[in-house]
Design a protein around this motif. Structure first.
Motif, PDB file in Angstrom:
ATOM      1  N   ALA A  34       0.826  -1.208   0.000  1.00 30.48           N
ATOM      2  CA  ALA A  34       0.000   0.000   0.000  1.00 30.48           C
ATOM      3  C   ALA A  34       0.859   1.257   0.000  1.00 30.48           C
ATOM      4  CB  ALA A  34      -0.934  -0.005   1.205  1.00 30.48           C
ATOM      5  N   LEU A  35       1.968   1.200   0.713  1.00 31.77           N
ATOM      6  CA  LEU A  35       2.815   2.394   0.860  1.00 31.77           C
ATOM      7  C   LEU A  35       3.890   2.533  -0.211  1.00 31.77           C
ATOM      8  CD1 LEU A  35       3.307   2.368   4.723  1.00 31.77           C
ATOM      9  CD2 LEU A  35       1.756   3.792   3.380  1.00 31.77           C
ATOM     10  N   GLU A  36       4.187   1.467  -0.919  1.00 34.36           N
ATOM     11  CA  GLU A  36       5.288   1.481  -1.885  1.00 34.36           C
ATOM     12  C   GLU A  36       5.194   2.608  -2.929  1.00 34.36           C
ATOM     13  OE1 GLU A  36       7.981  -1.747  -4.276  1.00 34.36           O
ATOM     14  OE2 GLU A  36       5.925  -2.272  -3.775  1.00 34.36           O
ATOM     15  N   PRO A  37       4.039   2.833  -3.575  1.00 40.51           N
ATOM     16  CA  PRO A  37       3.972   3.925  -4.562  1.00 40.51           C
ATOM     17  C   PRO A  37       4.217   5.300  -3.917  1.00 40.51           C
ATOM     18  CG  PRO A  37       2.086   2.474  -4.806  1.00 40.51           C
ATOM     19  CD  PRO A  37       2.791   2.068  -3.548  1.00 40.51           C
ATOM     20  N   LEU A  38       3.684   5.498  -2.743  1.00 38.24           N
ATOM     21  CA  LEU A  38       3.883   6.757  -2.036  1.00 38.24           C
ATOM     22  C   LEU A  38       5.346   6.924  -1.646  1.00 38.24           C
ATOM     23  CD1 LEU A  38       2.808   9.287  -0.636  1.00 38.24           C
ATOM     24  CD2 LEU A  38       2.202   7.850   1.322  1.00 38.24           C
ATOM     25  N   TYR A  39       5.971   5.860  -1.176  1.00 37.39           N
ATOM     26  CA  TYR A  39       7.380   5.888  -0.801  1.00 37.39           C
ATOM     27  C   TYR A  39       8.245   6.274  -2.006  1.00 37.39           C
ATOM     28  CZ  TYR A  39      11.850   4.350   1.126  1.00 37.39           C
ATOM     29  OH  TYR A  39      13.150   4.306   1.560  1.00 37.39           O
ATOM     30  N   ALA A  40       7.975   5.662  -3.148  1.00 38.51           N
ATOM     31  CA  ALA A  40       8.746   5.959  -4.361  1.00 38.51           C
ATOM     32  C   ALA A  40       8.565   7.420  -4.779  1.00 38.51           C
ATOM     33  CB  ALA A  40       8.327   5.021  -5.491  1.00 38.51           C
ATOM     34  N   GLU A  41       7.348   7.913  -4.682  1.00 39.16           N
ATOM     35  CA  GLU A  41       7.074   9.306  -5.040  1.00 39.16           C
ATOM     36  C   GLU A  41       7.819  10.264  -4.114  1.00 39.16           C
ATOM     37  OE1 GLU A  41       3.277  12.292  -4.914  1.00 39.16           O
ATOM     38  OE2 GLU A  41       2.906  10.251  -5.593  1.00 39.16           O
ATOM     39  N   LEU A  42       7.780   9.985  -2.828  1.00 36.88           N
ATOM     40  CA  LEU A  42       8.472  10.846  -1.866  1.00 36.88           C
ATOM     41  C   LEU A  42       9.978  10.794  -2.056  1.00 36.88           C
ATOM     42  CD1 LEU A  42       6.348  10.178   1.331  1.00 36.88           C
ATOM     43  CD2 LEU A  42       6.418  12.272  -0.034  1.00 36.88           C
ATOM     44  N   GLU A  43      10.502   9.610  -2.373  1.00 40.07           N
ATOM     45  CA  GLU A  43      11.938   9.469  -2.611  1.00 40.07           C
ATOM     46  C   GLU A  43      12.371  10.339  -3.797  1.00 40.07           C
ATOM     47  OE1 GLU A  43      15.148   5.896  -2.576  1.00 40.07           O
ATOM     48  OE2 GLU A  43      13.337   5.542  -3.757  1.00 40.07           O
ATOM     49  N   GLN A  44      11.565  10.367  -4.854  1.00 40.43           N
ATOM     50  CA  GLN A  44      11.881  11.207  -6.012  1.00 40.43           C
ATOM     51  C   GLN A  44      11.840  12.684  -5.646  1.00 40.43           C
ATOM     52  OE1 GLN A  44       9.060   9.906  -8.968  1.00 40.43           O
ATOM     53  NE2 GLN A  44      10.557   8.541  -9.914  1.00 40.43           N
ATOM     54  N   GLU A  45      10.852  13.075  -4.839  1.00 41.94           N
ATOM     55  CA  GLU A  45      10.753  14.470  -4.417  1.00 41.94           C
ATOM     56  C   GLU A  45      11.958  14.880  -3.568  1.00 41.94           C
ATOM     57  OE1 GLU A  45       7.002  15.657  -2.704  1.00 41.94           O
ATOM     58  OE2 GLU A  45       5.891  14.487  -4.173  1.00 41.94           O
ATOM     59  N   LEU A  75      24.229   0.349   4.339  1.00 42.43           N
ATOM     60  CA  LEU A  75      25.260  -0.347   5.100  1.00 42.43           C
ATOM     61  C   LEU A  75      25.050  -0.177   6.600  1.00 42.43           C
ATOM     62  CD1 LEU A  75      28.466   0.426   3.015  1.00 42.43           C
ATOM     63  CD2 LEU A  75      27.238  -1.738   3.176  1.00 42.43           C
ATOM     64  N   SER A  76      24.688   1.014   7.033  1.00 41.10           N
ATOM     65  CA  SER A  76      24.484   1.238   8.455  1.00 41.10           C
ATOM     66  C   SER A  76      23.252   0.503   8.968  1.00 41.10           C
ATOM     67  CB  SER A  76      24.384   2.733   8.782  1.00 41.10           C
ATOM     68  OG  SER A  76      23.230   3.306   8.214  1.00 41.10           O
ATOM     69  N   ASP A  77      22.247   0.306   8.112  1.00 37.72           N
ATOM     70  CA  ASP A  77      21.077  -0.483   8.488  1.00 37.72           C
ATOM     71  C   ASP A  77      21.455  -1.949   8.733  1.00 37.72           C
ATOM     72  OD1 ASP A  77      19.372   1.677   8.375  1.00 37.72           O
ATOM     73  OD2 ASP A  77      18.476   1.121   6.459  1.00 37.72           O
ATOM     74  N   HIS A  78      22.392  -2.463   7.933  1.00 40.66           N
ATOM     75  CA  HIS A  78      22.806  -3.861   8.074  1.00 40.66           C
ATOM     76  C   HIS A  78      23.712  -4.060   9.286  1.00 40.66           C
ATOM     77  CE1 HIS A  78      21.090  -4.125   4.116  1.00 40.66           C
ATOM     78  NE2 HIS A  78      21.252  -5.423   4.115  1.00 40.66           N
ATOM     79  N   GLU A  79      24.384  -3.013   9.719  1.00 40.52           N
ATOM     80  CA  GLU A  79      25.283  -3.129  10.866  1.00 40.52           C
ATOM     81  C   GLU A  79      24.530  -3.089  12.182  1.00 40.52           C
ATOM     82  OE1 GLU A  79      28.036   0.057  10.322  1.00 40.52           O
ATOM     83  OE2 GLU A  79      29.045  -0.916   8.657  1.00 40.52           O
ATOM     84  N   SER A  80      23.309  -2.582  12.171  1.00 38.18           N
ATOM     85  CA  SER A  80      22.526  -2.457  13.412  1.00 38.18           C
ATOM     86  C   SER A  80      22.044  -3.781  13.922  1.00 38.18           C
ATOM     87  CB  SER A  80      21.313  -1.559  13.182  1.00 38.18           C
ATOM     88  OG  SER A  80      21.696  -0.308  12.710  1.00 38.18           O
ATOM     89  N   ALA A 120      26.652  12.101  -4.818  1.00 38.21           N
ATOM     90  CA  ALA A 120      26.603  12.226  -3.355  1.00 38.21           C
ATOM     91  C   ALA A 120      25.362  11.541  -2.796  1.00 38.21           C
ATOM     92  CB  ALA A 120      26.638  13.695  -2.952  1.00 38.21           C
ATOM     93  N   ILE A 121      24.233  11.693  -3.467  1.00 34.29           N
ATOM     94  CA  ILE A 121      22.992  11.059  -3.019  1.00 34.29           C
ATOM     95  C   ILE A 121      23.145   9.539  -3.051  1.00 34.29           C
ATOM     96  CG2 ILE A 121      20.565  10.662  -3.613  1.00 34.29           C
ATOM     97  CD1 ILE A 121      20.560  13.647  -4.594  1.00 34.29           C
ATOM     98  N   GLU A 122      23.725   9.016  -4.118  1.00 38.44           N
ATOM     99  CA  GLU A 122      23.936   7.569  -4.211  1.00 38.44           C
ATOM    100  C   GLU A 122      24.860   7.084  -3.098  1.00 38.44           C
ATOM    101  OE1 GLU A 122      22.317   5.323  -6.069  1.00 38.44           O
ATOM    102  OE2 GLU A 122      21.132   7.068  -6.612  1.00 38.44           O
ATOM    103  N   GLU A 123      25.891   7.854  -2.790  1.00 35.18           N
ATOM    104  CA  GLU A 123      26.801   7.484  -1.706  1.00 35.18           C
ATOM    105  C   GLU A 123      26.073   7.508  -0.363  1.00 35.18           C
ATOM    106  OE1 GLU A 123      30.047   6.049   0.132  1.00 35.18           O
ATOM    107  OE2 GLU A 123      29.776   6.239  -2.032  1.00 35.18           O
ATOM    108  N   LEU A 124      25.226   8.504  -0.164  1.00 32.45           N
ATOM    109  CA  LEU A 124      24.435   8.562   1.073  1.00 32.45           C
ATOM    110  C   LEU A 124      23.508   7.349   1.188  1.00 32.45           C
ATOM    111  CD1 LEU A 124      23.524  12.351   1.099  1.00 32.45           C
ATOM    112  CD2 LEU A 124      24.945  11.159   2.773  1.00 32.45           C
ATOM    113  N   LYS A 125      22.913   6.948   0.082  1.00 33.98           N
ATOM    114  CA  LYS A 125      22.036   5.774   0.094  1.00 33.98           C
ATOM    115  C   LYS A 125      22.826   4.516   0.446  1.00 33.98           C
ATOM    116  CE  LYS A 125      18.601   7.262  -3.295  1.00 33.98           C
ATOM    117  NZ  LYS A 125      18.054   6.991  -4.626  1.00 33.98           N
TER     118      LYS A 125
END
Length: 71
Positions: free
Chosen positions: A23-34, A66-71, A56-61
């Motif tokens: 349900a949230l995936e289309p909204l998530y994708a739209e917000l990510e683009q914005e 990576l930080s999500d996987h380390e948690s 820079a954005i790709e590096e931040l992603k």
């Protein structure tokens, strides 16, 4: 800058959606683009190129993933 409201509401459970993620995936994708558009605009207005901003954005992603996987 105040966040804008999404252009499309999340799908409701009665729209034959199986999970809230679906349900949230289309909204998530739209917000990510914005968000990316705002970040690129900010970088360009600060004197960086759009290519540098996108890199820079790709590096931040990557760093975020990576930080999500380390948690």
């Amino acid at each position: 800058m105040a966040p804008s409201l999404p252009h499309r509401p999340a799908a409701t459970a009665d729209e034959h959606i199986l999970t809230v993620q679906e349900a949230l995936e289309p909204l998530y994708a739209e917000l990510e683009q914005e968000v990316e558009a705002v970040l690129v605009e900010a970088a360009v207005s600060a004197g960086w190129s759009a290519d540098e901003a996108l890199q820079a954005i790709e590096e931040l992603k990557r760093h975020d993933v990576l930080s999500d996987h380390e948690s």
